[in-house]
Design a protein around this motif. Structure first.
Motif, PDB file in Angstrom:
ATOM      1  N   ILE A   1       0.865  -1.173   0.000  1.00  0.00           N
ATOM      2  CA  ILE A   1       0.000   0.000   0.000  1.00  0.00           C
ATOM      3  C   ILE A   1       0.902   1.223   0.000  1.00  0.00           C
ATOM      4  O   ILE A   1       1.591   1.494   0.992  1.00  0.00           O
ATOM      5  CB  ILE A   1      -0.939   0.001   1.217  1.00  0.00           C
ATOM      6  N   THR A   2       0.927   1.938  -1.104  1.00  0.00           N
ATOM      7  CA  THR A   2       1.928   2.986  -1.286  1.00  0.00           C
ATOM      8  C   THR A   2       1.687   4.218  -0.426  1.00  0.00           C
ATOM      9  O   THR A   2       2.629   4.966  -0.152  1.00  0.00           O
ATOM     10  CB  THR A   2       1.989   3.403  -2.764  1.00  0.00           C
ATOM     11  N   ASN A   3       0.456   4.450   0.006  1.00  0.00           N
ATOM     12  CA  ASN A   3       0.183   5.632   0.833  1.00  0.00           C
ATOM     13  C   ASN A   3      -0.071   5.262   2.294  1.00  0.00           C
ATOM     14  O   ASN A   3      -0.680   6.028   3.038  1.00  0.00           O
ATOM     15  CB  ASN A   3      -1.005   6.419   0.278  1.00  0.00           C
ATOM     16  N   TRP A   4       0.397   4.097   2.717  1.00  0.00           N
ATOM     17  CA  TRP A   4       0.189   3.645   4.091  1.00  0.00           C
ATOM     18  C   TRP A   4       0.794   4.626   5.092  1.00  0.00           C
ATOM     19  O   TRP A   4       0.271   4.828   6.192  1.00  0.00           O
ATOM     20  CB  TRP A   4       0.792   2.260   4.262  1.00  0.00           C
ATOM     21  N   ALA A   5       1.902   5.265   4.718  1.00  0.00           N
ATOM     22  CA  ALA A   5       2.567   6.215   5.617  1.00  0.00           C
ATOM     23  C   ALA A   5       1.704   7.441   5.895  1.00  0.00           C
ATOM     24  O   ALA A   5       1.930   8.145   6.890  1.00  0.00           O
ATOM     25  CB  ALA A   5       3.905   6.645   5.028  1.00  0.00           C
TER      26      ALA A   5
END
Length: 218
Positions: A1-5
């Motif tokens: 998940i690329t926007n988990w941060a």
């Protein structure tokens, strides 16, 4: 998940509540870990999906069971052209599986979090014979010496290694039975050990897409 941060620590593992048995509220709930890296079923993604395939595809949004809505943004392949990774974004507002704005998705996928998944061997049993009456042998074949053994199903047992399961199954003991959602019913084999977990499929579930595909529907 690329926007988990975007939701905090990129290495965090969230604990989500999952229902043990949707048909029996008394069975209670359990917690399942959710993290940036997840595993899904390979059959739940198609890069160029036909019309009636509603699971994950490039640019499509789906629900992760008890988790979040995700959208596939990028497909990563190895040198042989095999898909090895899907890069997706998630909507933090959809925790639990519902969107506050009321938007709907057409598919719900099951998953396990990579950092906490446990490996297992899974044995898939099918019918031993390809015909209801094993003694039913074509006359020409019988004349050449064929018997009931010609009707044996070569796929009556398939063994899958390296299957990823949620961590609650790490403590399962021989004889315990479980339903793996959308896959079937399984029991823990007598061969199962903490260092080598083994699950046997005892019954399958209906797969809508597999049924459509077998009919040759576009």
């Amino acid at each position: 998940i690329t926007n988990w941060a975007d939701g905090g620590d990129p290495d965090r593992v969230e604990q989500l509540e999952a229902i043990n048995n949707p048909e029996d509220p008394a069975a209670g709930t359990r917690t399942v870990p959710f993290a940036r890296e997840l595993y899904i079923e390979r059959d739940d993604f198609m890069e160029d999906p036909p019309r009636k395939f509603f699971r994950l595809a490039p640019g499509r949004e789906v629900r992760l069971r008890y988790g979040y809505f995700i959208t596939c943004r990028e497909v990563v392949k190895d040198d042989a052209g095999e898909i090895v990774e899907l890069r997706c974004t998630y909507d933090p507002a959809t925790r639990g599986g519902d969107a506050p704005d009321g938007r709907k998705v057409k598919a719900t996928l099951h998953w396990v979090a990579a950092p906490t998944a446990v490996q297992a061997e899974v044995r898939l049993y099918e019918t031993l014979f390809n015909k209801a009456d094993p003694e039913e042998v074509e006359p020409e074949a019988a004349a050449k010496g064929a018997d009931f053994r010609s009707n044996l199903n070569p796929d009556s047992l398939r063994v899958l290694n390296g299957c990823m399961l949620e961590p609650s199954l790490a403590s399962a003991t021989p004889g315990q039975r479980f339903q793996f959602e959308r896959l079937g019913y399984f029991c823990v084999d007598a061969d199962s050990r903490p260092e080598r977990r083994v699950f046997n499929r005892t019954a399958t579930l209906r797969d809508t897409w597999a049924k459509i595909r077998s009919r040759g529907s576009p």
